[in-house]
Design a protein around this motif. Structure first.
Motif, PDB file in Angstrom:
ATOM      1  N   GLY A 258       0.989  -1.274  -0.069  1.00 20.17           N
ATOM      2  CA  GLY A 258      -0.376  -0.302   0.127  1.00 20.17           C
ATOM      3  C   GLY A 258       0.901   1.034   0.056  1.00 20.17           C
ATOM      4  N   LEU A 259       0.615   2.355  -1.198  1.00 18.71           N
ATOM      5  CA  LEU A 259       1.357   3.404  -0.946  1.00 18.71           C
ATOM      6  C   LEU A 259       0.886   4.570  -1.070  1.00 18.71           C
ATOM      7  N   PHE A 260       1.262   5.004   0.638  1.00 19.47           N
ATOM      8  CA  PHE A 260       0.464   5.990   0.782  1.00 19.47           C
ATOM      9  C   PHE A 260       0.730   8.021   0.859  1.00 19.47           C
ATOM     10  N   GLY A 261       0.695   8.823  -0.212  1.00 19.33           N
ATOM     11  CA  GLY A 261       0.866  10.100  -0.442  1.00 19.33           C
ATOM     12  C   GLY A 261       1.077  11.151   0.676  1.00 19.33           C
ATOM     13  N   THR A 262       1.936  11.887   1.128  1.00 19.41           N
ATOM     14  CA  THR A 262       1.324  12.613   1.720  1.00 19.41           C
ATOM     15  C   THR A 262       1.770  14.229   1.043  1.00 19.41           C
ATOM     16  N   PRO A 263       1.068  14.936   2.025  1.00 17.76           N
ATOM     17  CA  PRO A 263       1.061  16.236   1.271  1.00 17.76           C
ATOM     18  C   PRO A 263       2.313  16.971   1.778  1.00 17.76           C
ATOM     19  N   GLY A 264       3.092  18.126   0.799  1.00 21.69           N
ATOM     20  CA  GLY A 264       3.798  18.290   0.580  1.00 21.69           C
ATOM     21  C   GLY A 264       4.237  20.012   1.946  1.00 21.69           C
ATOM     22  N   GLN A 265       3.105  20.945   1.471  1.00 21.10           N
ATOM     23  CA  GLN A 265       2.993  21.995   2.477  1.00 21.10           C
ATOM     24  C   GLN A 265       2.995  21.441   3.897  1.00 21.10           C
ATOM     25  N   GLN A 266       3.768  22.591   4.452  1.00 29.89           N
ATOM     26  CA  GLN A 266       3.961  23.018   6.115  1.00 29.89           C
ATOM     27  C   GLN A 266       3.045  22.518   6.268  1.00 29.89           C
ATOM     28  N   ARG A 267       1.901  23.437   5.479  1.00 31.25           N
ATOM     29  CA  ARG A 267       0.277  23.705   6.807  1.00 31.25           C
ATOM     30  C   ARG A 267      -0.107  22.377   6.660  1.00 31.25           C
ATOM     31  N   PHE A 268      -0.166  21.502   5.580  1.00 29.97           N
ATOM     32  CA  PHE A 268      -0.497  20.021   6.171  1.00 29.97           C
ATOM     33  C   PHE A 268       0.217  18.815   6.868  1.00 29.97           C
ATOM     34  N   ALA A 269       1.265  19.894   7.181  1.00 30.92           N
ATOM     35  CA  ALA A 269       2.033  18.372   8.581  1.00 30.92           C
ATOM     36  C   ALA A 269       1.519  17.688   9.141  1.00 30.92           C
ATOM     37  N   PHE A 270       0.285  18.191   9.758  1.00 32.42           N
ATOM     38  CA  PHE A 270      -0.851  17.311   9.922  1.00 32.42           C
ATOM     39  C   PHE A 270      -0.833  15.579   9.982  1.00 32.42           C
ATOM     40  N   MET A 271      -1.152  16.012   8.957  1.00 32.94           N
ATOM     41  CA  MET A 271      -1.426  14.349   8.341  1.00 32.94           C
ATOM     42  C   MET A 271       0.025  13.339   7.971  1.00 32.94           C
ATOM     43  N   TRP A 272       0.865  14.014   8.599  1.00 32.28           N
ATOM     44  CA  TRP A 272       2.029  12.888   8.170  1.00 32.28           C
ATOM     45  C   TRP A 272       2.180  12.149   9.389  1.00 32.28           C
ATOM     46  N   GLU A 273       2.086  12.832  10.480  1.00 34.80           N
ATOM     47  CA  GLU A 273       1.549  11.742  11.756  1.00 34.80           C
ATOM     48  C   GLU A 273       0.636  10.767  12.013  1.00 34.80           C
ATOM     49  N   MET A 274      -0.597  11.194  11.053  1.00 36.65           N
ATOM     50  CA  MET A 274      -1.669  10.096  11.004  1.00 36.65           C
ATOM     51  C   MET A 274      -1.340   8.672  10.611  1.00 36.65           C
ATOM     52  N   LEU A 275      -0.541   9.259   8.704  1.00 39.07           N
ATOM     53  CA  LEU A 275       0.185   8.845   7.889  1.00 39.07           C
ATOM     54  C   LEU A 275       1.105   7.780   8.163  1.00 39.07           C
ATOM     55  N   ALA A 276       1.791   7.840   8.952  1.00 33.56           N
ATOM     56  CA  ALA A 276       3.202   7.058   9.918  1.00 33.56           C
ATOM     57  C   ALA A 276       2.496   6.151  10.478  1.00 33.56           C
ATOM     58  N   ARG A 277       2.235   6.321  11.458  1.00 33.35           N
ATOM     59  CA  ARG A 277       1.375   5.012  12.139  1.00 33.35           C
ATOM     60  C   ARG A 277       1.636   4.004  10.915  1.00 33.35           C
ATOM     61  N   ASP A 278       1.714   3.111  11.927  1.00 37.29           N
ATOM     62  CA  ASP A 278       2.551   1.529  11.765  1.00 37.29           C
ATOM     63  C   ASP A 278       3.426   1.180  10.116  1.00 37.29           C
ATOM     64  N   MET A 279       3.310   2.666   9.909  1.00 39.00           N
ATOM     65  CA  MET A 279       3.888   2.176   8.261  1.00 39.00           C
ATOM     66  C   MET A 279       5.650   1.348   8.287  1.00 39.00           C
ATOM     67  N   ASP A 280       5.949   0.363   7.001  1.00 41.48           N
ATOM     68  CA  ASP A 280       7.034  -0.329   7.467  1.00 41.48           C
ATOM     69  C   ASP A 280       8.197   0.002   6.958  1.00 41.48           C
ATOM     70  N   GLY A 281       8.049   0.951   6.011  1.00 38.30           N
ATOM     71  CA  GLY A 281       9.121   1.784   5.147  1.00 38.30           C
ATOM     72  C   GLY A 281       8.782   3.133   5.061  1.00 38.30           C
ATOM     73  N   TYR A 282       9.965   4.076   4.330  1.00 35.59           N
ATOM     74  CA  TYR A 282       8.685   5.710   4.004  1.00 35.59           C
ATOM     75  C   TYR A 282      10.553   6.013   3.186  1.00 35.59           C
ATOM     76  N   VAL A 283      10.091   6.720   1.892  1.00 34.56           N
ATOM     77  CA  VAL A 283      10.594   7.580   0.916  1.00 34.56           C
ATOM     78  C   VAL A 283      10.474   8.781   1.562  1.00 34.56           C
ATOM     79  N   VAL A 284      11.548   9.484   1.070  1.00 35.48           N
ATOM     80  CA  VAL A 284      11.439  10.523   1.119  1.00 35.48           C
ATOM     81  C   VAL A 284      11.993  11.273  -0.495  1.00 35.48           C
ATOM     82  N   LEU A 285      10.810  12.147  -0.941  1.00 35.06           N
ATOM     83  CA  LEU A 285      11.429  12.620  -2.170  1.00 35.06           C
ATOM     84  C   LEU A 285      11.825  13.755  -2.352  1.00 35.06           C
ATOM     85  N   VAL A 286      13.019  14.198  -3.216  1.00 39.74           N
ATOM     86  CA  VAL A 286      13.078  15.773  -3.496  1.00 39.74           C
ATOM     87  C   VAL A 286      13.877  15.924  -4.299  1.00 39.74           C
ATOM     88  N   ASP A 287      13.547  17.012  -5.378  1.00 34.63           N
ATOM     89  CA  ASP A 287      13.521  18.112  -6.416  1.00 34.63           C
ATOM     90  C   ASP A 287      15.017  18.077  -6.512  1.00 34.63           C
TER      91      ASP A 287
END
Length: 191
Positions: free
Chosen positions: A74-103
């Protein structure tokens, strides 16, 4: 017989780094997206932004020689803007791994990614991660400098064009390899 739970991978990074694209490139399922029109100065970078999450799914067959079995991811993409950062913690719960994309072509993206790398390391210090770098003109010559700028070990960096299925699949395989190795190490450390 119950099917095992899918492996949960979170895809995070700064605004405009390619998170939605990465999820869409890999997903075999229709992607659920919360993209909305941009209404601020970020419109110079792109015209829409994720406001909650993107979600997709893929069945992953291991490449030859991989120690891990086929699995559902299951792939879960987060919002990137700081004002939506509250979603990061919710989406990070029980994750098995993660990737950070950067340009890497945008200094602001690298600066924002450093904060996101730090935030996720705080949320999940023992969860395997990979930092996927797009638009990186000199990976060999700038690898140590970029790792230092992002606050991550050099070995966690991987070049990846999120639009390229081969690149995205290779990155997913590398992350799954790391997750498997960590899981095996923990089995041997447990009394």
């Amino acid at each position: 017989m119950l099917a095992s739970a899918p492996t949960k991978i979170v895809v995070t990074g700064p605004f405009g780094a390619g998170k939605t694209t990465f999820v869409s490139t890999l997903s075999q399922d229709p992607v659920v997206s919360t993209e909305r029109a941009v209404s601020d100065a970020t419109a110079t970078v792109k015209t829409s932004t994720t406001v909650a999450m993107d979600h997709g799914g893929v069945h992953v067959e291991p490449p030859a020689g991989a120690p891990w079995p086929a699995r559902r991811v299951g792939l879960f993409g987060t919002p990137g803007q700081q004002r939506f950062a509250f979603m990061w913690e919710m989406l990070a719960r029980d994750m098995d791994g993660y990737v950070v994309l950067v340009d890497a072509s945008r200094g602001e993206s690298v600066t924002q990614a450093r904060g996101i790398v730090s935030a996720f390391a705080g949320l999940a210090p023992y969860v395997p991660r990979l930092v996927l770098v797009s638009r990186w003109s000199d990976p060999a010559g700038s690898r140590a400098d970029l790792a230092a700028a992002l606050g991550t070990p050099v070995q966690s960096l991987m070049r990846c064009d999120p639009r390229d299925r081969g690149d995205a699949t290779a990155a997913l395989h590398v992350l799954l390899d790391g997750m498997w190795a960590l899981s095996e190490r923990r089995k041997h450390e447990t009394p």
